[in-house]
Design a protein around this motif. Structure first.
Motif: not given
Length: 350
Positions: A294-311
């Motif tokens: 569903l997402v593929g490479n659209k988000l283009k964000m490392h998991t750690v950055l994604s965690f910081i961004a969401v939380v």
């Protein structure tokens, strides 16, 4: 001398203008804060449903009517399912509060220690430091009071919902003018602005559609297993698992893992094993299969950055932070890439 005074006045004028811009930006931010949630969700919906509005616009030549039709369809798609789920959730929480409260009482905890002598020291250590029955009573009280809080906040929620679709109408009707104004006031070239705009659209689609779809799937699978095993409040816990699945490094296991442990301590080993296997293999791994599709490479964000961004977005901005957090990080990364590209171009030109 005259030229020196002219330069001094120009410098003072520039400083005053800069201070005025900063002050204006701060005041505009303070004015927009009460409407932040409505603004974020309206922009998100405008981006998600702009293809639909474009198709409707080909048949309805009046921009106002086209935008109104899109807003009406968006409201049906978004609001009606939300109302149905919220109503079911409230009823399930109220109905299941007594069941959850009686799931483990003081005698049940004692029976669990007697039935598992090898685990008795661990259970005794937990019992000495945590009042498990009191925690469950608190949980049951929270479930009962949660429905009341929904009713109390319904008016402000309705106002925010109305403002969301109010802003959405004008964003759809005047989106070309809005994009042009933003582009004119940003210090970016046309190609650079295109990169930022594409990143914004990709991030919103990936965050909202991809993450929400995977979270809904995980919550649905978890809730279905709760229902099949005859556990209390399957809808409530399924929705909660779906909400937790949105946050990286958390997920549905925060709900099903303790439930499986409680079932095992209660002597229901078959249900505990089924729930643990289902949660680990099906609910846990579906994220790794469906999310890349569903997402593929659209988000283009490392998991750690994604965690910081969401939380971080949730902690700082509340519910809108789920979208705004990743969006801020994604745009910042794109601006850094643009700055590095400009620096590389200057080096090559030199």
């Amino acid at each position: 001398m005259f030229e020196s005074r002219s330069l001094t006045r120009q410098a003072i004028s520039n400083i005053a203008l800069a201070l005025g811009l900063v002050l204006g930006a701060v005041l505009c931010y303070l004015l927009a804060v009460p409407f932040l949630a409505a603004i974020v969700w309206s922009v998100t919906l405008a981006i998600l449903f702009s293809p639909l509005d474009a198709r409707i616009g080909k048949k309805i030549r009046f921009p106002g009517l086209s935008a109104a039709a899109t807003v009406a369809i968006t409201a049906i798609i978004v609001v009606v399912p939300g109302i149905l789920v919220a109503g079911t959730l409230v009823n399930e929480a109220v109905r299941s509060a007594p069941v959850i409260n009686g799931l483990i009482d003081a005698h049940g905890w004692t029976r669990a220690m007697d039935a598992h002598p090898r685990l008795a020291p661990v259970l005794q250590w937990i019992s000495e430091r945590l009042d498990i029955p009191d925690l469950l009573r608190t949980l049951a009280s929270w479930l009962a009071g949660w429905s009341g809080s929904v009713v109390r906040t319904s008016f402000s929620g309705l106002v925010s919902l109305f403002l969301t679709f109010y802003f959405l109408f004008y964003l759809l009707r005047d989106r070309s003018e809005a994009v042009a104004v933003i582009q004119q006031n940003l210090p970016l070239s046309e190609s650079e602005f295109g990169r930022v705009a594409d990143r914004v659209v990709d991030t919103i689609f990936a965050t909202v559609l991809g993450t929400a779809a995977v979270a809904a799937l995980q919550g649905g699978l978890g809730g279905a297993m709760f229902w099949w095993l005859g556990l209390p409040a399957p809808v409530f816990w399924g929705v909660l698992m779906g909400l937790l699945a949105i946050v990286p490094f958390l997920g549905a296991f925060v709900i099903w893992a303790p439930t499986a442990a409680v079932l095992a301590l209660s002597g229901n080993y078959s249900s505990a094993i089924i729930l643990a296997v289902w949660g680990t293999i099906v609910v846990g791994l579906v994220d790794n299969v469906v999310y890349p599709i569903l997402v593929g490479n659209k988000l283009k964000m490392h998991t750690v950055l994604s965690f910081i961004a969401v939380v971080g977005g949730l902690m700082l901005l509340g519910a809108p932070g789920v979208v705004l957090g990743p969006l801020i990080v994604a745009v910042s990364l794109t601006l850094i890439e643009i700055w590095r590209q400009r620096a590389a171009d200057r080096v090559e030109a030199a």
